[in-house]
Design an enzyme around this catalytic site. Structure first.
Site, mmCIF file in Angstrom:
data_model
loop_
_atom_site.group_PDB
_atom_site.id
_atom_site.type_symbol
_atom_site.label_atom_id
_atom_site.label_comp_id
_atom_site.label_asym_id
_atom_site.label_seq_id
_atom_site.Cartn_x
_atom_site.Cartn_y
_atom_site.Cartn_z
ATOM 1 N N ASP A 215 0.860 -1.177 0.000
ATOM 2 C CA ASP A 215 0.000 0.000 0.000
ATOM 3 C C ASP A 215 0.899 1.230 0.000
ATOM 4 O O ASP A 215 1.669 1.442 0.931
ATOM 5 C CB ASP A 215 -0.870 -0.042 1.269
ATOM 6 C CG ASP A 215 -1.985 0.978 1.229
ATOM 7 O OD1 ASP A 215 -2.143 1.644 0.181
ATOM 8 O OD2 ASP A 215 -2.676 1.116 2.253
ATOM 9 N N ASP B 39 -2.888 2.478 -6.089
ATOM 10 C CA ASP B 39 -1.793 2.524 -5.115
ATOM 11 C C ASP B 39 -1.761 1.339 -4.172
ATOM 12 O O ASP B 39 -1.159 1.404 -3.119
ATOM 13 C CB ASP B 39 -1.884 3.825 -4.311
ATOM 14 C CG ASP B 39 -3.200 3.932 -3.546
ATOM 15 O OD1 ASP B 39 -4.139 3.190 -3.895
ATOM 16 O OD2 ASP B 39 -3.274 4.739 -2.623
ATOM 17 N N GLU B 40 -2.419 0.251 -4.528
ATOM 18 C CA GLU B 40 -2.569 -0.835 -3.566
ATOM 19 C C GLU B 40 -2.696 -2.149 -4.329
ATOM 20 O O GLU B 40 -3.398 -2.210 -5.335
ATOM 21 C CB GLU B 40 -3.864 -0.564 -2.794
ATOM 22 C CG GLU B 40 -4.034 -1.273 -1.511
ATOM 23 C CD GLU B 40 -5.433 -1.007 -0.940
ATOM 24 O OE1 GLU B 40 -5.863 -1.800 -0.125
ATOM 25 O OE2 GLU B 40 -6.082 -0.020 -1.340
#
Lengths: 359, 360
Positions: free
Chosen positions: A8, A102-103
């Protein structure tokens, strides 16, 4: 035993902004669109110190931190950074399941090279992301299930690396508030609290039959299992789209039913345009309504055929948007989502007789 | 009040009402039926809020009375009785139901709270009962059962110049039937589910019809119904009936049904049960292919038209539905591989089905 990483990026949008404009370093930064209804997309750690959180209305954020630097999102820059990050992930394994820009989950049970150690892979991923993105940091969590890996990545942010070993899972889960369990939303958490279930330990004491009675077959069984750390979800690298939709947050809450109808038509048209862009149609239509007090309700219906057309979507969504559902509460947001997707030009489709099927 | 009634007639009446009266409702009174006993018989009435129905059951009654009883329990009790004669006796809040050695005491409900039902008084006009029932039954399959499809959940009844027509469509296929009708009728849309109940109560002779505000009354010897009609505009269906027929075949409807049923065994359920129709040189070749193999069947047909051959794919279920009401020889009329195809009986009879071929 699988080895799963949850990676993350730390304050992703804000971090990209700070990277690209060093003058922002050390200052409270929030990324948000400008507008009366704007909410914070991402806040830097400096801003978080003032109590600024993502999804918080920008007005509240500015009240808490008057010198907050507000930056409009630059999606292209984030997409480019995301592409590099995902590329780094994929050098270690094919089994990368992005959850957003983003993860992602990574299954590193059998990495492409190097030692079979989630810890070592995570360390390498972190270093390589930092180098190749010009200084962005990622927090990683490692465990044998997606659920625990995701919990772990949040434990030592930013730039953290947390490994939860199988023998530690039980203790971790036991003290976890029920709201932090995968699949437990705020409503379910409230219901569980009413039943005297506050932590994982409480949840584990609940009988499977009782949970099923209270929360339904699928959810009840899931809660029973997840309380024991059982989470068999595999890391799914297919980037199959599961749903396509559109939504609109109004500048001012809308109570007028006719005006909501007009807005719904516009949202349906946008959802239809997106479906068309992807060449998709879907059999399930979900209406999403967020009220003035942020209460969110969804209503869905499954259809015998896949719909893609703006008018059809509007008819179906419109029948879900009833005065009873609204009960005169002002509406903040309307959304229409289409799922159970199939190609809109699939062979063997039954074409309609009239050009429409919802008279 | 005491009443003597034969089990058979009472059961029949209760059977009709049992289909309408809901077994569960947020208003428990709606699960009851009202019984009015008068010299000569019992009038049973009930509603599902779409249909109000009253049914007269001849009986020997000593004094007039009215009461409300749980519909499904009462019907169940009467059905389960031995013997041919049923004795009913009302005393206070109890209805005694007796036959042979059996004795039931059924609690009656609040008569005053039972909703006021409305029934047609006098018939404005009439239909031939058999024609109406047959026509509604033959197009019923084409109506939709989907909540979202509004008027497609109904059967349209039109009339003009001593003819009436019933039309149903779910947006993918259409069925209609013309039949003779005298008198002054209205154009209306009858909910398909209510049409099922109409079909059940009309039998022989003439069925009386009356028209109210958004309702249609049905009057037979024994039964009166007030049926809520559907609002909305039925789409202009005549424009989807092809006028330019380029290929026509004729064959036994039964033979075609059997052959489609056979090949459909292997049709792909996920591909709308596609069955391929290949017509050329007086032969109809049917083919289906799915995950488990393929099937083929060839039938001899009478063939004419400007097009010497054609190939189309259909949902097997739609073909079977369309052929359902056709007896004897069926005529299939094609306008092209992507245009709607028509199915009708060779000897006429007023029935027509329109089915859109599947996309290639």
């Amino acid at each position: 035993m699988r080895r799963i990483l949850h990676c993350d990026m730390d304050c992703f949008y804000a971090a990209v902004e700070v990277r690209d404009d060093p003058r922002l370093r050390g200052r409270p930064v929030a990324v948000a669109w400008r507008g009366p209804r704007s909410v914070v997309t991402t806040a830097s750690y400096e801003a978080r110190r003032y109590g600024v959180r993502s999804a918080m209305p920008l007005r509240t954020a500015l009240a808490r931190c008057p010198h907050l630097v507000v930056i409009e999102p630059r999606m292209d820059a984030y997409r480019e950074a995301s592409r590099i990050v995902m590329e780094v992930f994929r050098t270690y394994t094919d089994l990368v399941e992005p959850l957003s820009l983003d993860e992602a989950f990574l299954d590193v049970t059998e990495p492409r090279f190097g030692p079979r150690s989630a810890t070592l892979v995570a360390r390498n991923v972190k270093r390589e992301v930092f180098e190749r993105t010009g200084g962005l940091t990622v927090s990683a969590g490692a465990s044998s299930t997606k659920f625990v890996a995701k919990l772990a990545s949040g434990m030592n942010k930013p730039d953290g690396l947390t490994v939860v070993r199988p023998e530690e899972v039980e203790a971790l889960i036991a003290r976890l508030p029920v709201g932090d369990f995968f699949g437990v939303g705020p409503k379910t958490a409230r219901r569980m609290n009413e039943l005297g279930i506050f932590t994982g330990a409480d949840l584990r004491r609940a009988g499977e039959a009782d949970l099923v009675t209270e929360f339904g077959e699928a959810s009840g069984r899931h809660f029973w299992r997840i309380a024991r750390g059982i989470d068999e979800r595999a890391v799914d690298p297919s980037d199959d789209r599961k749903s396509v939709g559109a939504e609109e947050t109004f500048d001012e809450d809308v109570s007028d039913f006719a005006r909501l109808g007009v807005a719904l038509r516009a949202v349906s048209a946008r959802a239809a345009a997106r479906l068309a862009r992807h060449g998709l149609a879907g059999r399930t239509v979900t209406l999403k309504v967020k009220f003035f007090d942020f209460e969110l309700v969804t209503r869905r219906t499954s259809l015998p055929l896949a719909v893609a057309d703006a008018d059809e979507l509007f008819v179906v969504a419109g029948r879900l948007l009833t005065p009873t559902l609204l009960s005169d509460r002002p509406v903040r947001l309307l959304g229409v989502t289409v799922s159970q997707l199939e190609a809109s030009d699939a062979p063997n489709k039954q074409p309609p007789l009239f050009g429409f099927v919802f008279p | 009040m005491r009443a003597n009634v034969t089990k058979k007639t009472l059961s029949e009446g209760l059977g009709l009402l049992e289909r309408i009266v809901p077994s569960r409702s947020s208003n428990p009174l709606l699960t009851s039926l009202k019984v009015e006993a008068q010299r000569g018989g019992l009038t049973l009435s009930g509603t599902n809020l779409e249909i109000d129905m009253a049914c007269f059951v001849p009986a020997e009654v000593d004094t007039d009375a009215a009461f409300v009883v749980p519909a499904h329990l009462f019907a169940q009790i009467v059905r389960s009785l031995g013997g041919e004669l049923v004795e009913l006796a009302l005393s206070g809040n109890e209805l005694a139901v007796q036959a042979g050695g059996s004795n039931f005491k059924l609690q009656t409900g609040e008569l005053e709270a039972y909703p006021e039902l409305t029934f047609p008084g006098r018939a404005d006009t009439s239909f031939d009962a058999k024609e109406l029932a047959r026509s509604l039954s033959s197009v019923r399959y084409a109506a939709s059962t989907e909540a979202f499809q509004a008027v497609f959940r109904g059967i349209k009844i039109e009339s003009r110049d001593n003819r009436a027509r019933v039309v149903a469509s779910d947006g993918f296929r259409l069925a209609l039937r013309d039949f003779g009708a005298h008198g002054d009728h209205r154009n209306l849309i009858l909910p398909a589910r209510s049409a099922d109940e109409v079909v059940r109560v009309v039998r022989d002779g003439e069925v009386g019809v009356s028209y109210g505000e958004g309702t249609m009354g049905i009057i037979t010897d024994r039964v009166k119904m007030n049926v809520k009609l559907m609002d909305g505009e039925f789409p202009d269906y005549e424009r989807v009936i092809p006028s330019d027929v380029r290929l026509r075949i004729m064959l036994s409807a039964t033979a075609l049904k059997e052959a489609v049923n056979r090949v459909a065994v292997l049709a792909d359920k996920n591909a709308n049960n596609r069955v391929e129709f290949l017509i050329s040189e007086g032969r109809l070749q049917l083919a289906a292919e799915g995950d488990y193999g393929r099937a083929q069947d060839t039938l001899s047909v009478m063939q004419d038209g400007s097009e010497p051959a054609m190939s189309l794919g259909f949902n097997a279920k739609y073909v079977l539905d369309a052929l359902g009401p056709i007896e004897g020889d069926a005529e299939l009329l094609f306008s092209g591989p992507t245009s709607p195809a028509m199915f009708k009986a060779h000897e006429g009879g007023g029935y027509l089905a329109v089915v859109v071929p599947l996309r290639v």
